[in-house]
Scaffold this active site. Sequence first.
Site, PDB file in Angstrom:
ATOM      1  N   GLY A  12       0.763  -1.349   0.188  1.00 22.97           N
ATOM      2  CA  GLY A  12       0.040   0.018  -0.011  1.00 22.97           C
ATOM      3  C   GLY A  12       0.808   1.294   0.001  1.00 22.97           C
ATOM      4  O   GLY A  12       0.470   2.364   0.648  1.00 22.97           O
ATOM      5  N   ASN A  14       1.295   3.133  -2.624  1.00 21.91           N
ATOM      6  CA  ASN A  14       0.520   4.225  -3.501  1.00 21.91           C
ATOM      7  C   ASN A  14      -0.605   4.602  -2.662  1.00 21.91           C
ATOM      8  O   ASN A  14      -1.072   5.881  -2.796  1.00 21.91           O
ATOM      9  CB  ASN A  14       0.014   3.434  -4.837  1.00 21.91           C
ATOM     10  CG  ASN A  14       1.103   3.484  -5.701  1.00 21.91           C
ATOM     11  OD1 ASN A  14       1.444   4.754  -6.127  1.00 21.91           O
ATOM     12  ND2 ASN A  14       1.517   2.540  -6.423  1.00 21.91           N
ATOM     13  N   ARG A  91      -5.992  -8.045  -9.149  1.00 27.44           N
ATOM     14  CA  ARG A  91      -7.078  -8.800  -9.695  1.00 27.44           C
ATOM     15  C   ARG A  91      -7.546  -8.166 -11.115  1.00 27.44           C
ATOM     16  O   ARG A  91      -7.639  -7.297 -11.159  1.00 27.44           O
ATOM     17  CB  ARG A  91      -8.161  -8.910  -8.786  1.00 27.44           C
ATOM     18  CG  ARG A  91      -8.005  -9.628  -7.446  1.00 27.44           C
ATOM     19  CD  ARG A  91      -7.486 -11.140  -7.614  1.00 27.44           C
ATOM     20  NE  ARG A  91      -8.712 -12.062  -8.359  1.00 27.44           N
ATOM     21  CZ  ARG A  91      -8.459 -13.279  -8.319  1.00 27.44           C
ATOM     22  NH1 ARG A  91      -7.275 -13.856  -8.208  1.00 27.44           N
ATOM     23  NH2 ARG A  91      -9.497 -13.847  -9.103  1.00 27.44           N
ATOM     24  N   ASN A 107      -6.266   3.165 -12.587  1.00 30.82           N
ATOM     25  CA  ASN A 107      -5.202   2.100 -11.926  1.00 30.82           C
ATOM     26  C   ASN A 107      -3.892   2.662 -12.464  1.00 30.82           C
ATOM     27  O   ASN A 107      -3.788   3.517 -13.313  1.00 30.82           O
ATOM     28  CB  ASN A 107      -5.448   0.807 -13.042  1.00 30.82           C
ATOM     29  CG  ASN A 107      -4.252  -0.116 -12.479  1.00 30.82           C
ATOM     30  OD1 ASN A 107      -3.886  -0.475 -11.544  1.00 30.82           O
ATOM     31  ND2 ASN A 107      -3.596  -0.746 -13.646  1.00 30.82           N
ATOM     32  N   HIS A 109      -0.113   1.674 -13.515  1.00 26.43           N
ATOM     33  CA  HIS A 109       0.829   0.615 -14.245  1.00 26.43           C
ATOM     34  C   HIS A 109       2.318   0.877 -14.274  1.00 26.43           C
ATOM     35  O   HIS A 109       2.649   1.973 -14.665  1.00 26.43           O
ATOM     36  CB  HIS A 109       0.007   0.226 -15.612  1.00 26.43           C
ATOM     37  CG  HIS A 109       0.740  -0.791 -16.095  1.00 26.43           C
ATOM     38  ND1 HIS A 109       0.764  -2.370 -15.878  1.00 26.43           N
ATOM     39  CD2 HIS A 109       1.716  -0.984 -17.104  1.00 26.43           C
ATOM     40  CE1 HIS A 109       1.321  -3.037 -16.576  1.00 26.43           C
ATOM     41  NE2 HIS A 109       2.020  -2.227 -17.523  1.00 26.43           N
ATOM     42  N   ASP A 143     -10.563  -4.401 -21.241  1.00 21.89           N
ATOM     43  CA  ASP A 143      -9.461  -4.671 -21.809  1.00 21.89           C
ATOM     44  C   ASP A 143      -8.106  -4.241 -20.801  1.00 21.89           C
ATOM     45  O   ASP A 143      -8.110  -2.946 -20.426  1.00 21.89           O
ATOM     46  CB  ASP A 143      -9.368  -4.354 -22.942  1.00 21.89           C
ATOM     47  CG  ASP A 143      -8.287  -4.918 -23.881  1.00 21.89           C
ATOM     48  OD1 ASP A 143      -7.543  -5.708 -23.465  1.00 21.89           O
ATOM     49  OD2 ASP A 143      -8.094  -4.297 -24.938  1.00 21.89           O
ATOM     50  N   VAL A 144      -7.472  -5.185 -20.227  1.00 20.35           N
ATOM     51  CA  VAL A 144      -6.617  -4.745 -19.062  1.00 20.35           C
ATOM     52  C   VAL A 144      -5.523  -3.867 -19.645  1.00 20.35           C
ATOM     53  O   VAL A 144      -4.805  -4.164 -20.717  1.00 20.35           O
ATOM     54  CB  VAL A 144      -5.812  -5.996 -18.463  1.00 20.35           C
ATOM     55  CG1 VAL A 144      -5.096  -5.803 -17.467  1.00 20.35           C
ATOM     56  CG2 VAL A 144      -6.803  -6.940 -17.918  1.00 20.35           C
ATOM     57  N   ASP A 145      -5.298  -2.654 -18.849  1.00 21.23           N
ATOM     58  CA  ASP A 145      -4.253  -1.875 -19.150  1.00 21.23           C
ATOM     59  C   ASP A 145      -4.237  -1.235 -20.492  1.00 21.23           C
ATOM     60  O   ASP A 145      -3.415  -0.690 -21.071  1.00 21.23           O
ATOM     61  CB  ASP A 145      -2.776  -2.636 -18.972  1.00 21.23           C
ATOM     62  CG  ASP A 145      -2.495  -3.132 -17.726  1.00 21.23           C
ATOM     63  OD1 ASP A 145      -3.046  -2.567 -16.585  1.00 21.23           O
ATOM     64  OD2 ASP A 145      -1.595  -4.107 -17.712  1.00 21.23           O
TER      65      ASP A 145
END
Length: 201
Positions: A12, A14, A91, A107, A109, A143-145
Amino acid sequence: KKRVAVLISGSGTNLQALIDASNDRSMGCEIALVISNKAKAFGIERAKKAGIATKVLCHKDYPSREEFDAAMDEELSKFNIDLVCLAGFMRILSKDFTMKWRGKMINVHPALLPLFRGMDGAQQAIDAGVRISGCTVHFVEADVDAGAILVQEVVPVEVGDDADSLQKRIQGAEHKAFPQALKLLATGKVVLGENNKIVWN
Ligand code: 3YE
Protein backbone atom coordinates in the site's frame (compact mmCIF):
# COMPACT_ATOMS: atom_id res chain seq x y z
CA LYS A 1 -15.95 16.33 -2.11
CA LYS A 2 -15.79 13.02 -3.98
CA ARG A 3 -15.68 9.86 -1.91
CA VAL A 4 -12.85 7.57 -3.01
CA ALA A 5 -12.29 3.85 -2.41
CA VAL A 6 -8.79 2.43 -2.83
CA LEU A 7 -8.43 -1.25 -3.74
CA ILE A 8 -5.19 -2.94 -2.66
CA SER A 9 -3.51 -6.34 -2.44
CA GLY A 10 -0.21 -5.48 -0.76
CA SER A 11 1.94 -3.03 1.14
CA GLY A 12 0.00 0.00 0.00
CA THR A 13 2.74 2.54 -0.72
CA ASN A 14 0.55 4.08 -3.43
CA LEU A 15 -2.34 4.09 -0.96
CA GLN A 16 -0.08 6.04 1.43
CA ALA A 17 0.72 8.57 -1.30
CA LEU A 18 -3.02 9.03 -1.96
CA ILE A 19 -3.77 9.38 1.77
CA ASP A 20 -1.01 11.99 2.18
CA ALA A 21 -2.17 13.94 -0.90
CA SER A 22 -5.83 13.85 0.11
CA ASN A 23 -5.10 15.97 3.17
CA ASP A 24 -4.78 18.84 0.68
CA ARG A 25 -8.21 20.43 0.14
CA SER A 26 -7.45 21.14 -3.53
CA MET A 27 -7.57 17.38 -4.24
CA GLY A 28 -11.37 17.54 -4.25
CA CYS A 29 -11.73 14.14 -2.61
CA GLU A 30 -11.42 12.11 0.55
CA ILE A 31 -10.48 8.46 0.90
CA ALA A 32 -13.52 6.88 2.51
CA LEU A 33 -12.79 3.16 2.17
CA VAL A 34 -9.91 0.75 1.57
CA ILE A 35 -10.71 -2.75 0.29
CA SER A 36 -8.08 -5.50 0.25
CA ASN A 37 -8.37 -8.97 -1.24
CA LYS A 38 -5.56 -10.10 1.10
CA ALA A 39 -6.12 -10.16 4.87
CA LYS A 40 -2.42 -9.58 5.60
CA ALA A 41 -1.91 -6.60 3.27
CA PHE A 42 0.07 -3.94 5.19
CA GLY A 43 -2.01 -1.30 3.42
CA ILE A 44 -4.84 -2.20 5.81
CA GLU A 45 -2.70 -0.98 8.72
CA ARG A 46 -1.94 2.25 6.84
CA ALA A 47 -5.67 2.85 6.34
CA LYS A 48 -6.50 2.15 9.99
CA LYS A 49 -3.75 4.51 11.12
CA ALA A 50 -5.30 7.23 8.94
CA GLY A 51 -8.76 6.55 10.37
CA ILE A 52 -10.12 5.15 7.11
CA ALA A 53 -12.72 2.35 7.01
CA THR A 54 -11.34 -0.99 5.81
CA LYS A 55 -12.84 -4.15 4.39
CA VAL A 56 -11.13 -7.44 3.55
CA LEU A 57 -12.86 -9.38 0.79
CA CYS A 58 -10.99 -12.52 -0.18
CA HIS A 59 -11.59 -13.52 -3.78
CA LYS A 60 -11.13 -17.17 -2.79
CA ASP A 61 -14.36 -17.00 -0.77
CA TYR A 62 -16.39 -16.45 -3.96
CA PRO A 63 -17.29 -19.02 -6.61
CA SER A 64 -16.63 -16.69 -9.54
CA ARG A 65 -14.89 -13.46 -10.51
CA GLU A 66 -18.32 -11.89 -11.10
CA GLU A 67 -19.52 -12.74 -7.59
CA PHE A 68 -16.33 -11.38 -5.98
CA ASP A 69 -16.73 -8.17 -7.96
CA ALA A 70 -20.40 -7.96 -6.96
CA ALA A 71 -19.40 -8.21 -3.29
CA MET A 72 -16.94 -5.34 -3.78
CA ASP A 73 -19.58 -3.33 -5.60
CA GLU A 74 -21.94 -3.82 -2.65
CA GLU A 75 -19.33 -2.36 -0.27
CA LEU A 76 -18.71 0.56 -2.61
CA SER A 77 -22.46 1.30 -2.61
CA LYS A 78 -22.68 0.97 1.18
CA PHE A 79 -20.00 3.63 1.56
CA ASN A 80 -21.46 5.93 -1.13
CA ILE A 81 -18.26 5.74 -3.14
CA ASP A 82 -17.91 8.02 -6.19
CA LEU A 83 -14.43 7.05 -7.47
CA VAL A 84 -12.24 3.94 -7.29
CA CYS A 85 -8.42 3.76 -7.34
CA LEU A 86 -6.62 0.46 -7.98
CA ALA A 87 -3.35 0.76 -6.04
CA GLY A 88 -1.40 -2.46 -6.38
CA PHE A 89 -4.66 -4.40 -6.62
CA MET A 90 -3.71 -7.63 -8.40
CA ARG A 91 -7.05 -8.86 -9.74
CA ILE A 92 -8.49 -8.60 -13.21
CA LEU A 93 -11.96 -7.09 -12.96
CA SER A 94 -15.03 -8.48 -14.73
CA LYS A 95 -16.61 -6.69 -17.67
CA ASP A 96 -19.77 -5.84 -15.67
CA PHE A 97 -17.76 -4.20 -12.89
CA THR A 98 -15.63 -2.18 -15.33
CA MET A 99 -18.76 -1.04 -17.19
CA LYS A 100 -20.49 0.00 -13.97
CA TRP A 101 -17.47 2.08 -12.89
CA ARG A 102 -16.60 3.33 -16.35
CA GLY A 103 -14.96 6.77 -16.21
CA LYS A 104 -14.80 6.59 -12.39
CA MET A 105 -12.06 4.00 -11.82
CA ILE A 106 -8.30 4.41 -12.42
CA ASN A 107 -5.26 2.13 -12.14
CA VAL A 108 -1.51 2.77 -11.96
CA HIS A 109 0.67 0.56 -14.15
CA PRO A 110 4.50 0.30 -13.79
CA ALA A 111 5.38 1.03 -17.43
CA LEU A 112 4.86 3.66 -20.11
CA LEU A 113 1.73 2.23 -21.77
CA PRO A 114 0.90 1.12 -24.39
CA LEU A 115 4.25 -0.69 -24.01
CA PHE A 116 4.63 -3.52 -21.50
CA ARG A 117 1.07 -4.32 -20.48
CA GLY A 118 0.47 -7.12 -17.97
CA MET A 119 2.67 -8.38 -15.16
CA ASP A 120 6.15 -7.15 -14.25
CA GLY A 121 6.50 -3.92 -16.21
CA ALA A 122 9.99 -3.30 -14.81
CA GLN A 123 11.27 -6.75 -15.81
CA GLN A 124 9.78 -6.28 -19.29
CA ALA A 125 11.62 -2.95 -19.63
CA ILE A 126 14.94 -4.52 -18.54
CA ASP A 127 14.45 -7.43 -20.96
CA ALA A 128 13.64 -5.05 -23.84
CA GLY A 129 16.73 -2.93 -23.09
CA VAL A 130 14.86 0.39 -23.16
CA ARG A 131 16.63 3.39 -21.57
CA ILE A 132 13.54 5.09 -20.18
CA SER A 133 10.56 3.72 -18.34
CA GLY A 134 7.99 5.09 -15.91
CA CYS A 135 4.40 4.68 -14.90
CA THR A 136 0.96 5.27 -16.36
CA VAL A 137 -2.30 6.14 -14.63
CA HIS A 138 -5.20 5.07 -16.85
CA PHE A 139 -8.95 4.57 -16.75
CA VAL A 140 -9.94 0.95 -16.16
CA GLU A 141 -11.82 -0.75 -18.95
CA ALA A 142 -12.48 -4.46 -19.54
CA ASP A 143 -9.36 -4.78 -21.70
CA VAL A 144 -6.55 -4.85 -19.08
CA ASP A 145 -4.12 -1.88 -19.12
CA ALA A 146 -5.76 -0.50 -22.28
CA GLY A 147 -7.91 2.35 -20.92
CA ALA A 148 -7.41 6.05 -21.71
CA ILE A 149 -4.32 7.62 -20.13
CA LEU A 150 -4.58 10.46 -17.57
CA VAL A 151 -0.97 10.90 -16.42
CA GLN A 152 2.45 9.44 -17.22
CA GLU A 153 5.73 10.02 -15.40
CA VAL A 154 9.09 9.09 -16.91
CA VAL A 155 12.16 7.65 -15.12
CA PRO A 156 15.54 6.74 -16.60
CA VAL A 157 16.81 3.17 -16.75
CA GLU A 158 20.27 3.50 -15.17
CA VAL A 159 23.34 1.48 -16.13
CA GLY A 160 23.42 -1.59 -13.90
CA ASP A 161 19.70 -1.53 -13.12
CA ASP A 162 17.93 -4.81 -12.54
CA ALA A 163 14.17 -5.24 -12.32
CA ASP A 164 14.23 -4.50 -8.56
CA SER A 165 16.17 -1.24 -8.72
CA LEU A 166 14.13 -0.03 -11.70
CA GLN A 167 10.90 -1.07 -9.97
CA LYS A 168 11.82 1.10 -6.95
CA ARG A 169 12.45 4.13 -9.18
CA ILE A 170 9.16 3.53 -11.00
CA GLN A 171 7.34 3.33 -7.65
CA GLY A 172 8.71 6.76 -6.76
CA ALA A 173 7.18 8.08 -9.98
CA GLU A 174 3.87 6.37 -9.15
CA HIS A 175 3.68 8.21 -5.85
CA LYS A 176 3.70 11.50 -7.78
CA ALA A 177 1.58 10.50 -10.78
CA PHE A 178 -1.26 8.75 -8.96
CA PRO A 179 -2.28 11.68 -6.71
CA GLN A 180 -2.02 14.01 -9.75
CA ALA A 181 -4.36 11.77 -11.74
CA LEU A 182 -6.83 11.40 -8.88
CA LYS A 183 -6.95 15.19 -8.56
CA LEU A 184 -7.66 15.57 -12.30
CA LEU A 185 -10.52 13.08 -11.96
CA ALA A 186 -11.94 14.32 -8.65
CA THR A 187 -11.98 17.97 -9.73
CA GLY A 188 -13.56 17.18 -13.11
CA LYS A 189 -10.56 18.47 -15.08
CA VAL A 190 -10.57 15.16 -16.93
CA VAL A 191 -13.52 13.03 -17.98
CA LEU A 192 -13.74 9.91 -20.12
CA GLY A 193 -15.48 10.72 -23.41
CA GLU A 194 -18.05 8.57 -25.24
CA ASN A 195 -15.30 7.45 -27.66
CA ASN A 196 -13.18 6.23 -24.70
CA LYS A 197 -10.75 9.11 -25.16
CA ILE A 198 -9.85 11.72 -22.55
CA VAL A 199 -11.74 15.02 -22.53
CA TRP A 200 -9.88 17.94 -20.88
CA ASN A 201 -11.99 20.62 -19.17
N1 3YE B 1 -9.04 -5.28 -14.69
C1 3YE B 1 -9.50 -4.88 -15.90
N2 3YE B 1 -8.90 -3.85 -16.60
C2 3YE B 1 -7.79 -3.18 -16.13
N3 3YE B 1 -7.29 -4.88 -13.02
C3 3YE B 1 -6.26 -4.03 -12.93
C4 3YE B 1 -6.21 -3.21 -14.05
C5 3YE B 1 -7.28 -3.60 -14.86
C6 3YE B 1 -7.93 -4.65 -14.18
O1 3YE B 1 -7.29 -2.28 -16.81
N4 3YE B 1 -10.58 -5.50 -16.42
C7 3YE B 1 -2.70 -10.11 -12.63
C8 3YE B 1 -3.56 -8.96 -12.93
C9 3YE B 1 -2.74 -7.84 -13.51
C10 3YE B 1 -3.49 -11.40 -12.71
O2 3YE B 1 -3.42 -12.12 -13.67
N5 3YE B 1 -4.27 -11.68 -11.66
C11 3YE B 1 -4.93 -12.94 -11.50
C12 3YE B 1 -4.79 -13.35 -10.05
C13 3YE B 1 -3.41 -13.23 -9.52
C14 3YE B 1 -3.39 -13.08 -8.01
O3 3YE B 1 -4.44 -13.04 -7.35
O4 3YE B 1 -2.28 -12.94 -7.46
C15 3YE B 1 -6.41 -12.84 -11.80
O5 3YE B 1 -7.00 -13.88 -12.13
O6 3YE B 1 -7.02 -11.75 -11.65
C16 3YE B 1 -5.35 -4.01 -11.77
C17 3YE B 1 -3.99 -4.57 -12.13
C18 3YE B 1 -4.13 -5.97 -12.58
C19 3YE B 1 -2.77 -6.62 -12.61
